[in-house]
Design an enzyme around this catalytic site. Sequence first.
Site: not given
Length: 639
Positions: A330, A523, A527
């Site tokens: 991410d 995180d 996510d």
Amino acid sequence: MTIKNRFIFSLLLSLPMLLQMVLMPVGWMLPGGNWTMFLLTSGVMAVSARPFIHSAWAAFKNHHANMDTLVAIGTTTAYLYSIYALFQHQGVFFESAAFVITFILLGQVLEEKMRHNASSAVEKLIDLQAKEATVIRAGQAYQVPLEQVRVGDSLQVKPGEKIAVDGVITAGTSSIDESMVTGESLPVTKKAGDHVIGSTINQSGTFTFTAQKVGNETLLAQIVALVKKAQTSRAPIQKTADQISNIFVPVVLIIAILTFVIWNVFLQATGVQALLFAVSVVVIACPCALGLATPTALMVGTGRSAKAGVLIKNGEVLEAANNIQTIVFDKTGTITNAQPQVTDIVGDTQQVLQVAAALEKNSEHPLAAAILQAAQAQQLEIPTVKDFKALIGQGVQGQINHQLAFVGNEKLAAAYHLNNDFQQQMMQLQEQAKTVVVVGCSQNLIGLIAIQDTPKPSAIPTIAALKNQGLKTVMLTGDNERVAQAIGQQVGIDQVIANVLPSDKADTIKELQQQGHVAFVGDGINDAPALTTADVGIAMGSGTDIAIESGGIVLVRNDLRGVVQALELSKKTFKRIKLNLFWAFIYNALGIPIAAGLFVGWGLLLSPELAGLAMALSSISVVFSSLLLNKTKLTTIPV
């Protein structure tokens, strides 16, 4: 009775028979001869061997065979035959049954001690906990037991003291050693508003903090619970070992019967000699080492990783990490710092910031925080918003002074006319790796806000280390293509996938999985679907939140370098499991032919008691092999 006590009892009864074996050449015999050996061995069988026999009988009633089956059959056969031989005035070998039990219990005692050392990581973590805390109540400081600290209490910590629980500093600054929990070797400077972790050590200044998490809610307690769960889990490869054991035991019994028949019928050996070969086969083939190969390595590996600030949830995750081919990251909060700042404002600065700040006031998005921070820095008055509405994947809108206002991305701007000046300036800002937010009012675009979130210092060396290991790196983000590509080029990512809505990240992971096994690093909160979908989800820890529900691996330190260590530890632990299994199989493959007497012509022979000793040593060697994981060196990635 404990294993240790059973061993001591068996050893005390076996020692006189051992003494007889040593002194027999000089003519010394036990008083009472074979009858004394019968009584001593009967004590061993009744007390020390009983659990083996009970376990074997329970397995037999369930149409199953286990490791204890071989021990029970081998020793019982030797014992019962010796009773028969005693009354027939023939040679007995009571000592073989007693010595086999003694040696096997010796192996289990040493194995238990080594396994205790292997699991000491959890005990060491528990020992880190502070025992007392200084609580400030009504302006007075009191020393109270840790159990009496409550959420909301104000606590004082002086230099050299342990921080009692998790909380937030309210006054003072200090340097704190968090290495025992996060694995970070350097002290961390903390000030008012920063989180502190229970059981870490205050080094320099005195400060006060408010307790936020106590008891089982603290970070240390969560880590202990997670490590315990991981150490008692099973890797999928263990199922294969169990299946082999289920087949292996009956095969060994058949080999033992054939050994007896061949020696007694075809090679004209006496019944006693043939029986000794058969019993040796049964004893040495006991697959204890096979059963220890996976759990001991898993126990040591997960404990070792916890010391490095890497929490592996279970054996399935550990095994899956061994096959990873692609690492997906991410962007915000993972590759970047998640502390964006407003760098440019196009249009009337005051009007653009007021509209944007009013709409973003209740948002928790990092970009919203940057806009609010910029408005507060200029001490702007933030107007009230009515009819607030979130536009999924685009932005937000609402009524400000009876006019429809909006803040969002390019998708939202597409519905409005973006003049050439705005469009050109947006492209220039995006090429500088800046995220551009459009601001509009009364159906017109009134300005642009450029926000930049810089990559973490550890991002570039981490990506390089992963690529050196032959892994493909991918960045997955909802940001626009230009900004995403600019960040990707800065850190050296192989592939950038931009403009992906949070709800679509899991689908993108599925597409990448068609090309191979995928790990996703995020995180742990927004996510969660992608972390769950990936073959291995790696959640970045944040403050005192380790997000244990998201991802199979948690990086307590919130440091990208932990990704490399997590995969490295997983691979080394799984390789150790395979090495243990290999040697366990090799041991049995080599031991059975020797025990069956195939190499008697070369003087290579194993008596049942030596077979028992060899079997015990094989189990110890597997545990020792697993303990070597504690000495494994991890890749150091400088920043």
